[in-house]
Design a protein around this motif. Structure first.
Motif, PDB file in Angstrom:
ATOM      1  N   ASP A  62       9.341  11.487  -2.776  1.00 36.58           N
ATOM      2  CA  ASP A  62       9.476  10.621  -1.698  1.00 36.58           C
ATOM      3  C   ASP A  62      10.787   9.646  -1.959  1.00 36.58           C
ATOM      4  OD1 ASP A  62       9.327   8.634   0.267  1.00 36.58           O
ATOM      5  OD2 ASP A  62       7.430   7.906  -0.040  1.00 36.58           O
ATOM      6  N   LEU A  63      11.813  10.299  -1.353  1.00 38.94           N
ATOM      7  CA  LEU A  63      13.143   9.918  -1.559  1.00 38.94           C
ATOM      8  C   LEU A  63      13.429   8.566  -0.854  1.00 38.94           C
ATOM      9  CD1 LEU A  63      15.515  12.914  -1.189  1.00 38.94           C
ATOM     10  CD2 LEU A  63      14.710  11.593  -3.387  1.00 38.94           C
ATOM     11  N   HIS A  64      12.574   7.915   0.120  1.00 37.15           N
ATOM     12  CA  HIS A  64      12.866   6.814   0.873  1.00 37.15           C
ATOM     13  C   HIS A  64      11.637   5.982   1.305  1.00 37.15           C
ATOM     14  CE1 HIS A  64      15.186   3.909   3.180  1.00 37.15           C
ATOM     15  NE2 HIS A  64      14.293   4.169   4.219  1.00 37.15           N
ATOM     16  N   ILE A  65      11.193   4.894   0.622  1.00 38.33           N
ATOM     17  CA  ILE A  65      10.109   3.980   0.773  1.00 38.33           C
ATOM     18  C   ILE A  65      10.366   2.691   0.671  1.00 38.33           C
ATOM     19  CG2 ILE A  65       9.138   4.438  -1.541  1.00 38.33           C
ATOM     20  CD1 ILE A  65       6.313   4.664  -0.192  1.00 38.33           C
ATOM     21  N   PHE A 109      -0.053  -1.086  -3.574  1.00 36.24           N
ATOM     22  CA  PHE A 109       0.771   0.009  -3.519  1.00 36.24           C
ATOM     23  C   PHE A 109       0.930   0.950  -4.479  1.00 36.24           C
ATOM     24  CE2 PHE A 109       5.280   1.343  -4.081  1.00 36.24           C
ATOM     25  CZ  PHE A 109       5.596   2.271  -3.343  1.00 36.24           C
ATOM     26  N   VAL A 110       1.074   0.803  -5.579  1.00 42.89           N
ATOM     27  CA  VAL A 110       1.135   1.361  -6.882  1.00 42.89           C
ATOM     28  C   VAL A 110      -0.090   2.038  -7.182  1.00 42.89           C
ATOM     29  CG1 VAL A 110       1.356   1.531  -9.536  1.00 42.89           C
ATOM     30  CG2 VAL A 110       2.955  -0.014  -7.902  1.00 42.89           C
ATOM     31  N   ASN A 111      -1.549   1.626  -6.976  1.00 39.56           N
ATOM     32  CA  ASN A 111      -2.675   2.335  -7.130  1.00 39.56           C
ATOM     33  C   ASN A 111      -2.590   3.480  -6.068  1.00 39.56           C
ATOM     34  OD1 ASN A 111      -5.256   2.688  -8.279  1.00 39.56           O
ATOM     35  ND2 ASN A 111      -5.794   2.517  -6.048  1.00 39.56           N
ATOM     36  N   ASP A 112      -2.176   3.305  -4.938  1.00 39.35           N
ATOM     37  CA  ASP A 112      -2.278   4.297  -3.924  1.00 39.35           C
ATOM     38  C   ASP A 112      -1.333   5.302  -4.147  1.00 39.35           C
ATOM     39  OD1 ASP A 112      -4.497   2.798  -2.675  1.00 39.35           O
ATOM     40  OD2 ASP A 112      -3.234   2.419  -0.888  1.00 39.35           O
ATOM     41  N   VAL A 113      -0.419   4.926  -4.459  1.00 40.03           N
ATOM     42  CA  VAL A 113       1.013   5.937  -5.135  1.00 40.03           C
ATOM     43  C   VAL A 113       0.270   6.737  -6.119  1.00 40.03           C
ATOM     44  CG1 VAL A 113       3.184   6.520  -6.112  1.00 40.03           C
ATOM     45  CG2 VAL A 113       2.885   4.956  -4.151  1.00 40.03           C
ATOM     46  N   ALA A 117      -0.340  12.494  -3.833  1.00 44.28           N
ATOM     47  CA  ALA A 117       0.373  13.770  -4.441  1.00 44.28           C
ATOM     48  C   ALA A 117       1.758  13.636  -4.816  1.00 44.28           C
ATOM     49  CB  ALA A 117       0.433  14.801  -3.222  1.00 44.28           C
ATOM     50  N   THR A 118       2.037  12.195  -4.546  1.00 45.32           N
ATOM     51  CA  THR A 118       3.809  12.052  -4.857  1.00 45.32           C
ATOM     52  C   THR A 118       3.749  11.778  -6.269  1.00 45.32           C
ATOM     53  OG1 THR A 118       4.073  11.149  -2.647  1.00 45.32           O
ATOM     54  CG2 THR A 118       5.576  10.118  -4.614  1.00 45.32           C
ATOM     55  N   THR A 119       4.719  12.280  -7.056  1.00 50.02           N
ATOM     56  CA  THR A 119       4.965  11.869  -8.390  1.00 50.02           C
ATOM     57  C   THR A 119       6.261  11.265  -8.715  1.00 50.02           C
ATOM     58  OG1 THR A 119       5.926  14.129  -8.559  1.00 50.02           O
ATOM     59  CG2 THR A 119       3.563  13.828  -9.240  1.00 50.02           C
ATOM     60  N   SER A 317       4.165   5.415   8.799  1.00 48.14           N
ATOM     61  CA  SER A 317       2.770   4.642   8.710  1.00 48.14           C
ATOM     62  C   SER A 317       1.874   5.405   7.537  1.00 48.14           C
ATOM     63  CB  SER A 317       1.930   4.705   9.928  1.00 48.14           C
ATOM     64  OG  SER A 317       1.926   6.002  10.557  1.00 48.14           O
ATOM     65  N   SER A 318       2.212   6.664   7.136  1.00 48.19           N
ATOM     66  CA  SER A 318       1.625   7.448   6.205  1.00 48.19           C
ATOM     67  C   SER A 318       2.557   7.452   4.798  1.00 48.19           C
ATOM     68  CB  SER A 318       1.268   8.762   6.723  1.00 48.19           C
ATOM     69  OG  SER A 318       0.834   9.566   5.659  1.00 48.19           O
ATOM     70  N   LEU A 319       1.682   7.279   3.511  1.00 48.77           N
ATOM     71  CA  LEU A 319       2.410   7.617   2.456  1.00 48.77           C
ATOM     72  C   LEU A 319       2.682   8.930   2.151  1.00 48.77           C
ATOM     73  CD1 LEU A 319       3.325   6.000  -0.200  1.00 48.77           C
ATOM     74  CD2 LEU A 319       0.815   6.104  -1.053  1.00 48.77           C
TER      75      LEU A 319
END
Length: 420
Positions: A62-65, A109-113, A117-119, A317-319
Protein backbone atom coordinates in the motif's frame (compact mmCIF):
# COMPACT_ATOMS: atom_id res chain seq x y z
CA UNK A 1 16.73 -21.44 6.90
CA UNK A 2 13.15 -22.59 6.42
CA UNK A 3 11.13 -24.34 3.76
CA UNK A 4 7.62 -23.34 2.68
CA UNK A 5 5.50 -25.65 0.52
CA UNK A 6 2.40 -24.70 -1.48
CA UNK A 7 1.15 -23.13 -4.70
CA UNK A 8 3.24 -20.01 -5.29
CA UNK A 9 2.06 -17.25 -7.63
CA UNK A 10 4.12 -14.10 -8.27
CA UNK A 11 4.96 -11.49 -10.90
CA UNK A 12 8.05 -11.51 -13.05
CA UNK A 13 7.01 -8.26 -14.73
CA UNK A 14 3.77 -6.46 -15.58
CA UNK A 15 2.94 -8.94 -18.32
CA UNK A 16 4.06 -12.26 -16.83
CA UNK A 17 2.85 -14.20 -13.81
CA UNK A 18 4.98 -17.11 -12.59
CA UNK A 19 3.31 -20.17 -11.03
CA UNK A 20 5.10 -22.81 -8.97
CA UNK A 21 2.53 -25.50 -8.28
CA UNK A 22 3.00 -27.72 -5.23
CA UNK A 23 6.65 -26.75 -4.78
CA UNK A 24 9.05 -25.98 -1.96
CA UNK A 25 10.65 -22.57 -1.50
CA UNK A 26 13.84 -22.28 0.52
CA UNK A 27 14.00 -19.12 2.65
CA UNK A 28 17.45 -18.03 3.78
CA UNK A 29 18.13 -14.92 5.91
CA UNK A 30 14.56 -13.79 5.29
CA UNK A 31 14.91 -13.95 1.49
CA UNK A 32 13.69 -16.28 -1.23
CA UNK A 33 16.51 -18.60 -2.24
CA UNK A 34 15.33 -21.38 -4.60
CA UNK A 35 12.32 -23.45 -5.61
CA UNK A 36 12.33 -27.26 -5.61
CA UNK A 37 9.86 -29.77 -7.00
CA UNK A 38 11.59 -32.42 -4.92
CA UNK A 39 13.83 -31.74 -1.95
CA UNK A 40 17.53 -32.59 -2.28
CA UNK A 41 18.94 -34.73 0.49
CA UNK A 42 20.91 -31.82 1.98
CA UNK A 43 17.65 -30.00 2.81
CA UNK A 44 15.64 -32.90 4.18
CA UNK A 45 16.56 -32.11 7.77
CA UNK A 46 14.89 -28.67 7.55
CA UNK A 47 11.34 -28.49 8.88
CA UNK A 48 8.73 -27.80 6.19
CA UNK A 49 5.74 -25.53 6.64
CA UNK A 50 3.32 -27.26 4.27
CA UNK A 51 0.31 -25.21 3.19
CA UNK A 52 -1.17 -27.92 0.99
CA UNK A 53 -3.39 -26.65 -1.80
CA UNK A 54 -3.47 -23.06 -0.50
CA UNK A 55 -2.33 -20.16 -2.66
CA UNK A 56 0.82 -18.27 -1.60
CA UNK A 57 1.35 -14.78 -3.05
CA UNK A 58 3.73 -11.95 -2.19
CA UNK A 59 2.53 -9.61 0.55
CA UNK A 60 0.56 -6.68 -0.83
CA UNK A 61 1.96 -3.15 -0.93
CA UNK A 62 0.00 0.00 0.00
CA UNK A 63 1.91 3.03 -1.27
CA UNK A 64 -0.53 5.68 -0.03
CA UNK A 65 -2.63 5.65 3.14
CA UNK A 66 -3.60 8.21 5.81
CA UNK A 67 -3.56 6.34 9.12
CA UNK A 68 -5.39 9.02 11.18
CA UNK A 69 -8.29 8.97 8.72
CA UNK A 70 -9.04 5.29 9.34
CA UNK A 71 -11.55 6.18 12.05
CA UNK A 72 -13.95 7.90 9.62
CA UNK A 73 -13.57 5.75 6.50
CA UNK A 74 -16.78 5.52 4.52
CA UNK A 75 -17.81 9.12 5.26
CA UNK A 76 -18.32 11.96 2.78
CA UNK A 77 -18.20 9.84 -0.34
CA UNK A 78 -20.52 12.28 -2.14
CA UNK A 79 -17.99 15.14 -1.89
CA UNK A 80 -15.06 16.32 -3.96
CA UNK A 81 -11.52 16.61 -2.60
CA UNK A 82 -11.24 20.09 -1.12
CA UNK A 83 -14.71 20.06 0.48
CA UNK A 84 -14.06 16.57 1.85
CA UNK A 85 -10.76 17.65 3.41
CA UNK A 86 -12.40 20.58 5.22
CA UNK A 87 -15.50 18.68 6.30
CA UNK A 88 -13.93 15.45 7.52
CA UNK A 89 -10.17 14.95 7.19
CA UNK A 90 -8.83 18.08 8.87
CA UNK A 91 -11.28 17.89 11.79
CA UNK A 92 -10.35 14.27 12.48
CA UNK A 93 -6.61 14.81 12.21
CA UNK A 94 -6.77 17.62 14.76
CA UNK A 95 -7.80 15.06 17.40
CA UNK A 96 -4.34 13.45 17.27
CA UNK A 97 -2.90 16.11 19.55
CA UNK A 98 -4.61 13.98 22.22
CA UNK A 99 -2.33 10.97 22.72
CA UNK A 100 -5.01 8.90 24.42
CA UNK A 101 -7.26 9.31 21.40
CA UNK A 102 -4.35 8.72 19.03
CA UNK A 103 -3.40 5.46 20.75
CA UNK A 104 -6.96 4.15 20.63
CA UNK A 105 -7.39 4.89 16.92
CA UNK A 106 -3.88 3.94 15.80
CA UNK A 107 -4.07 0.64 17.70
CA UNK A 108 -7.21 -0.28 15.76
CA UNK A 109 -5.58 0.74 12.49
CA UNK A 110 -2.39 -1.25 13.13
CA UNK A 111 -4.30 -4.35 14.24
CA UNK A 112 -6.38 -4.29 11.07
CA UNK A 113 -3.29 -3.80 8.88
CA UNK A 114 -1.58 -6.71 10.63
CA UNK A 115 -4.52 -8.97 9.89
CA UNK A 116 -4.84 -7.84 6.28
CA UNK A 117 -2.92 -9.05 3.22
CA UNK A 118 -0.76 -5.90 3.28
CA UNK A 119 2.83 -6.32 4.44
CA UNK A 120 4.33 -2.90 3.59
CA UNK A 121 2.94 0.62 3.53
CA UNK A 122 3.85 4.25 3.03
CA UNK A 123 1.82 6.16 5.59
CA UNK A 124 0.80 9.75 6.25
CA UNK A 125 0.40 10.42 9.98
CA UNK A 126 -0.49 13.97 11.15
CA UNK A 127 1.54 17.05 11.98
CA UNK A 128 1.71 15.91 15.64
CA UNK A 129 5.20 14.65 16.46
CA UNK A 130 4.33 12.58 19.52
CA UNK A 131 1.38 10.82 17.91
CA UNK A 132 3.47 10.04 14.83
CA UNK A 133 6.13 8.38 16.98
CA UNK A 134 3.39 6.41 18.74
CA UNK A 135 2.16 5.13 15.37
CA UNK A 136 5.68 4.09 14.44
CA UNK A 137 6.06 2.25 17.75
CA UNK A 138 2.81 0.34 17.23
CA UNK A 139 3.74 -0.68 13.69
CA UNK A 140 7.16 -1.87 14.83
CA UNK A 141 5.57 -4.02 17.52
CA UNK A 142 3.21 -5.55 14.96
CA UNK A 143 6.09 -6.63 12.68
CA UNK A 144 4.85 -4.57 9.72
CA UNK A 145 7.37 -2.78 7.49
CA UNK A 146 6.49 0.81 6.64
CA UNK A 147 7.55 4.34 5.90
CA UNK A 148 5.76 6.81 8.17
CA UNK A 149 5.65 10.56 7.70
CA UNK A 150 5.04 13.40 10.11
CA UNK A 151 2.95 15.75 7.98
CA UNK A 152 4.08 19.33 7.26
CA UNK A 153 1.46 22.04 6.60
CA UNK A 154 1.64 25.75 7.40
CA UNK A 155 -1.05 27.40 5.26
CA UNK A 156 -4.48 27.01 3.68
CA UNK A 157 -5.70 24.73 6.43
CA UNK A 158 -7.94 25.32 9.46
CA UNK A 159 -6.25 27.28 12.23
CA UNK A 160 -6.38 24.21 14.48
CA UNK A 161 -4.31 22.23 11.94
CA UNK A 162 -1.84 24.83 10.69
CA UNK A 163 1.75 24.83 11.89
CA UNK A 164 4.03 27.78 12.42
CA UNK A 165 6.74 27.38 9.78
CA UNK A 166 9.62 27.37 12.26
CA UNK A 167 7.74 25.00 14.56
CA UNK A 168 7.11 22.64 11.64
CA UNK A 169 10.82 22.59 10.87
CA UNK A 170 11.84 22.08 14.51
CA UNK A 171 9.30 19.33 15.14
CA UNK A 172 10.36 17.52 11.98
CA UNK A 173 14.02 17.57 13.00
CA UNK A 174 13.16 16.44 16.55
CA UNK A 175 11.00 13.62 15.15
CA UNK A 176 13.85 12.45 12.91
CA UNK A 177 16.38 12.59 15.74
CA UNK A 178 14.11 10.79 18.22
CA UNK A 179 13.37 7.95 15.79
CA UNK A 180 16.86 7.57 14.35
CA UNK A 181 18.09 3.97 14.85
CA UNK A 182 15.00 3.27 16.97
CA UNK A 183 13.34 0.73 14.69
CA UNK A 184 14.14 -2.39 12.72
CA UNK A 185 11.08 -2.25 10.46
CA UNK A 186 9.89 1.36 10.37
CA UNK A 187 11.54 4.26 8.55
CA UNK A 188 10.72 7.98 8.29
CA UNK A 189 9.59 9.68 5.09
CA UNK A 190 9.33 13.44 4.54
CA UNK A 191 5.69 14.41 4.05
CA UNK A 192 4.77 17.90 2.84
CA UNK A 193 1.02 17.33 2.68
CA UNK A 194 0.60 18.94 -0.73
CA UNK A 195 1.69 22.16 -2.37
CA UNK A 196 -1.35 24.26 -1.33
CA UNK A 197 -0.72 23.51 2.37
CA UNK A 198 3.02 24.36 2.37
CA UNK A 199 4.46 27.87 2.01
CA UNK A 200 7.56 28.49 -0.08
CA UNK A 201 9.50 29.00 3.16
CA UNK A 202 8.37 25.64 4.51
CA UNK A 203 9.28 23.87 1.27
CA UNK A 204 12.74 25.44 1.47
CA UNK A 205 13.08 24.23 5.08
CA UNK A 206 12.06 20.69 4.07
CA UNK A 207 14.69 20.80 1.33
CA UNK A 208 17.33 21.75 3.90
CA UNK A 209 16.19 18.95 6.20
CA UNK A 210 16.44 16.48 3.34
CA UNK A 211 19.92 17.68 2.46
CA UNK A 212 20.95 16.56 5.94
CA UNK A 213 18.90 13.39 6.42
CA UNK A 214 18.55 12.16 2.81
CA UNK A 215 15.33 10.22 3.28
CA UNK A 216 12.41 9.47 0.92
CA UNK A 217 9.56 11.89 0.20
CA UNK A 218 5.82 11.44 -0.28
CA UNK A 219 3.03 13.81 -1.28
CA UNK A 220 0.09 14.32 -3.64
CA UNK A 221 0.12 15.30 -7.30
CA UNK A 222 -2.50 16.32 -9.87
CA UNK A 223 -5.39 14.65 -8.07
CA UNK A 224 -8.18 17.13 -8.75
CA UNK A 225 -8.65 19.84 -11.39
CA UNK A 226 -9.48 22.54 -8.80
CA UNK A 227 -6.35 21.63 -6.86
CA UNK A 228 -4.22 21.86 -10.02
CA UNK A 229 -5.59 25.33 -10.81
CA UNK A 230 -4.83 26.39 -7.24
CA UNK A 231 -1.22 25.22 -7.52
CA UNK A 232 -0.83 27.15 -10.78
CA UNK A 233 -1.94 30.32 -8.97
CA UNK A 234 0.42 29.67 -6.04
CA UNK A 235 3.41 28.89 -8.30
CA UNK A 236 3.01 30.93 -11.52
CA UNK A 237 6.67 30.34 -12.34
CA UNK A 238 6.04 26.62 -13.01
CA UNK A 239 4.68 24.85 -16.08
CA UNK A 240 2.95 22.10 -14.12
CA UNK A 241 2.21 20.86 -10.61
CA UNK A 242 5.26 18.57 -10.51
CA UNK A 243 7.62 21.50 -11.08
CA UNK A 244 6.35 23.07 -7.85
CA UNK A 245 8.01 20.14 -6.03
CA UNK A 246 10.95 19.81 -8.38
CA UNK A 247 12.13 23.39 -7.92
CA UNK A 248 12.76 22.52 -4.25
CA UNK A 249 14.52 19.26 -5.20
CA UNK A 250 11.66 17.29 -3.61
CA UNK A 251 10.69 15.32 -6.69
CA UNK A 252 12.68 12.16 -7.17
CA UNK A 253 16.17 12.04 -8.71
CA UNK A 254 18.43 11.21 -5.77
CA UNK A 255 15.44 11.25 -3.37
CA UNK A 256 13.09 8.27 -3.58
CA UNK A 257 9.66 9.84 -4.02
CA UNK A 258 6.04 8.66 -4.05
CA UNK A 259 3.42 10.91 -5.62
CA UNK A 260 -0.17 9.81 -5.04
CA UNK A 261 -2.93 9.99 -7.66
CA UNK A 262 -1.45 11.66 -10.79
CA UNK A 263 -4.90 11.64 -12.35
CA UNK A 264 -4.58 14.70 -14.59
CA UNK A 265 -0.90 14.79 -15.54
CA UNK A 266 -0.10 16.49 -18.85
CA UNK A 267 2.58 14.91 -21.02
CA UNK A 268 5.36 17.19 -19.76
CA UNK A 269 4.51 16.23 -16.17
CA UNK A 270 4.54 12.51 -16.99
CA UNK A 271 7.91 13.00 -18.67
CA UNK A 272 9.27 14.65 -15.53
CA UNK A 273 7.92 11.79 -13.39
CA UNK A 274 9.74 9.33 -15.63
CA UNK A 275 12.92 11.41 -15.87
CA UNK A 276 13.15 11.82 -12.08
CA UNK A 277 12.25 8.18 -11.29
CA UNK A 278 9.24 9.21 -9.22
CA UNK A 279 6.89 6.39 -8.14
CA UNK A 280 3.16 6.86 -8.73
CA UNK A 281 0.64 5.56 -6.16
CA UNK A 282 -2.56 4.77 -8.08
CA UNK A 283 -5.62 5.09 -5.82
CA UNK A 284 -8.61 4.09 -7.97
CA UNK A 285 -11.24 3.88 -5.25
CA UNK A 286 -10.36 7.28 -3.80
CA UNK A 287 -10.29 8.90 -7.23
CA UNK A 288 -13.79 7.58 -7.91
CA UNK A 289 -15.18 8.47 -4.47
CA UNK A 290 -14.01 12.09 -4.64
CA UNK A 291 -14.88 12.49 -8.35
CA UNK A 292 -11.24 13.18 -9.14
CA UNK A 293 -11.09 11.12 -12.33
CA UNK A 294 -9.28 8.07 -13.70
CA UNK A 295 -5.50 8.08 -13.97
CA UNK A 296 -3.92 6.93 -17.28
CA UNK A 297 -2.12 3.98 -15.72
CA UNK A 298 -1.75 2.02 -18.94
CA UNK A 299 0.04 5.01 -20.47
CA UNK A 300 2.32 5.32 -17.45
CA UNK A 301 3.25 1.64 -17.64
CA UNK A 302 3.99 1.94 -21.35
CA UNK A 303 6.34 4.85 -20.54
CA UNK A 304 8.19 2.74 -17.97
CA UNK A 305 6.99 4.81 -14.99
CA UNK A 306 7.07 2.95 -11.66
CA UNK A 307 3.49 2.51 -10.44
CA UNK A 308 1.99 0.83 -7.38
CA UNK A 309 -1.38 0.89 -5.64
CA UNK A 310 -2.72 2.84 -2.67
CA UNK A 311 -5.84 2.41 -0.58
CA UNK A 312 -5.83 6.14 0.25
CA UNK A 313 -7.81 5.64 3.41
CA UNK A 314 -10.12 7.42 4.06
CA UNK A 315 -10.94 8.87 0.66
CA UNK A 316 -10.77 5.20 -0.21
CA UNK A 317 -13.05 3.27 2.12
CA UNK A 318 -11.31 -0.12 2.00
CA UNK A 319 -7.95 -1.10 3.43
CA UNK A 320 -7.74 -4.01 0.98
CA UNK A 321 -5.21 -3.84 -1.85
CA UNK A 322 -7.14 -6.72 -3.44
CA UNK A 323 -9.99 -4.21 -3.67
CA UNK A 324 -7.59 -1.66 -5.16
CA UNK A 325 -6.56 -4.22 -7.82
CA UNK A 326 -10.15 -4.96 -8.83
CA UNK A 327 -11.06 -1.24 -8.75
CA UNK A 328 -8.07 -0.49 -10.97
CA UNK A 329 -9.36 -2.90 -13.61
CA UNK A 330 -12.89 -1.54 -13.40
CA UNK A 331 -12.03 2.15 -13.66
CA UNK A 332 -9.61 1.48 -16.52
CA UNK A 333 -12.55 0.00 -18.44
CA UNK A 334 -14.55 3.15 -17.71
CA UNK A 335 -11.68 5.31 -18.88
CA UNK A 336 -11.62 3.54 -22.22
CA UNK A 337 -15.41 3.68 -22.57
CA UNK A 338 -15.65 7.36 -21.63
CA UNK A 339 -12.66 8.75 -23.51
CA UNK A 340 -12.71 6.51 -26.56
CA UNK A 341 -8.95 6.00 -26.14
CA UNK A 342 -7.75 2.55 -27.14
CA UNK A 343 -5.68 0.24 -24.94
CA UNK A 344 -6.66 1.67 -21.54
CA UNK A 345 -7.89 -1.52 -19.85
CA UNK A 346 -5.60 -3.02 -17.23
CA UNK A 347 -5.11 -6.79 -17.25
CA UNK A 348 -5.04 -9.25 -14.38
CA UNK A 349 -1.26 -9.59 -14.66
CA UNK A 350 -0.82 -5.81 -14.62
CA UNK A 351 -2.88 -5.13 -11.49
CA UNK A 352 -1.34 -8.10 -9.67
CA UNK A 353 2.05 -6.63 -10.53
CA UNK A 354 0.99 -3.15 -9.32
CA UNK A 355 -0.13 -4.52 -5.96
CA UNK A 356 3.02 -6.59 -5.40
CA UNK A 357 6.28 -6.12 -7.29
CA UNK A 358 5.36 -2.73 -8.80
CA UNK A 359 4.75 -1.12 -5.42
CA UNK A 360 7.38 -3.27 -3.75
CA UNK A 361 10.16 -1.66 -5.82
CA UNK A 362 9.98 1.36 -3.54
CA UNK A 363 11.12 -0.87 -0.66
CA UNK A 364 13.90 -2.62 -2.60
CA UNK A 365 13.73 -6.26 -3.70
CA UNK A 366 10.19 -6.74 -2.43
CA UNK A 367 6.97 -8.07 -3.93
CA UNK A 368 8.12 -11.23 -5.69
CA UNK A 369 9.49 -14.69 -4.91
CA UNK A 370 12.43 -14.37 -7.26
CA UNK A 371 15.83 -15.22 -5.80
CA UNK A 372 17.09 -12.55 -3.42
CA UNK A 373 13.69 -10.96 -2.80
CA UNK A 374 12.63 -10.47 0.82
CA UNK A 375 10.08 -13.09 1.73
CA UNK A 376 6.89 -11.13 2.26
CA UNK A 377 4.04 -13.56 1.71
CA UNK A 378 0.36 -14.17 2.32
CA UNK A 379 -1.09 -17.69 2.41
CA UNK A 380 -4.71 -17.76 1.24
CA UNK A 381 -7.40 -20.41 1.52
CA UNK A 382 -9.93 -19.92 -1.28
CA UNK A 383 -12.17 -22.88 -0.41
CA UNK A 384 -14.86 -20.53 0.87
CA UNK A 385 -15.51 -19.45 -2.72
CA UNK A 386 -16.70 -22.96 -3.58
CA UNK A 387 -15.26 -25.91 -5.44
CA UNK A 388 -12.06 -24.80 -7.21
CA UNK A 389 -11.08 -28.16 -8.68
CA UNK A 390 -11.98 -27.08 -12.23
CA UNK A 391 -10.01 -23.84 -12.04
CA UNK A 392 -6.36 -23.28 -12.92
CA UNK A 393 -4.16 -21.61 -10.32
CA UNK A 394 -4.23 -18.39 -12.37
CA UNK A 395 -8.03 -18.48 -12.41
CA UNK A 396 -8.04 -19.05 -8.65
CA UNK A 397 -5.79 -15.99 -8.29
CA UNK A 398 -8.29 -13.91 -10.25
CA UNK A 399 -11.11 -14.98 -7.93
CA UNK A 400 -8.93 -14.20 -4.91
CA UNK A 401 -8.32 -10.68 -6.19
CA UNK A 402 -12.02 -10.03 -6.72
CA UNK A 403 -13.42 -11.91 -3.71
CA UNK A 404 -10.81 -12.04 -0.94
CA UNK A 405 -10.99 -10.52 2.48
CA UNK A 406 -9.08 -10.98 5.73
CA UNK A 407 -10.91 -14.24 6.57
CA UNK A 408 -9.10 -16.03 3.74
CA UNK A 409 -5.65 -15.45 5.27
CA UNK A 410 -4.02 -18.59 6.71
CA UNK A 411 -0.58 -17.09 7.42
CA UNK A 412 1.44 -13.95 6.74
CA UNK A 413 5.20 -13.37 6.56
CA UNK A 414 7.20 -10.15 6.52
CA UNK A 415 10.88 -10.46 5.53
CA UNK A 416 10.76 -14.13 6.49
CA UNK A 417 9.13 -13.59 9.87
CA UNK A 418 5.70 -15.15 10.43
CA UNK A 419 3.47 -12.51 12.00
CA UNK A 420 0.10 -14.30 11.76
Amino acid sequence: MKLIKGNFIYSIDKDNIEIKENQYLLIKDGKAEEFYKELPSRLKSIEVEDYGDNIIIPGLIDLHIHAPQYAFRGMGMDMQLLDWLNTYAFKEECKYNNLEYAKRQYSKFVNDVKNSATTRLSIFATLHKEATIMLMDLLEQAGIKAYVGKVNMDRNSPEFLTEDTLKSKEDTIEWLEETKDRYKHIKPILTPRFIPSCTNNLMEEITQINNIYNIPIQSHLSENTSEIEWVAQLHPDTNNYAEAYDKYNLFGKDNKTIMAHCVHCPDDELSLIKQNNVTVAHCPQSNANLTSGIAPIKKMLSMGIDVGLGSDIAAGSSLSIFRAMSDAVQVSKLRQAMTGEANQILTLSEVFYLGTKGGGKFFGNVGSFEKGYEFDAVVLNDESFGDNSDFTLKERLERIIYLSDDRNIVAKYVAGNKII
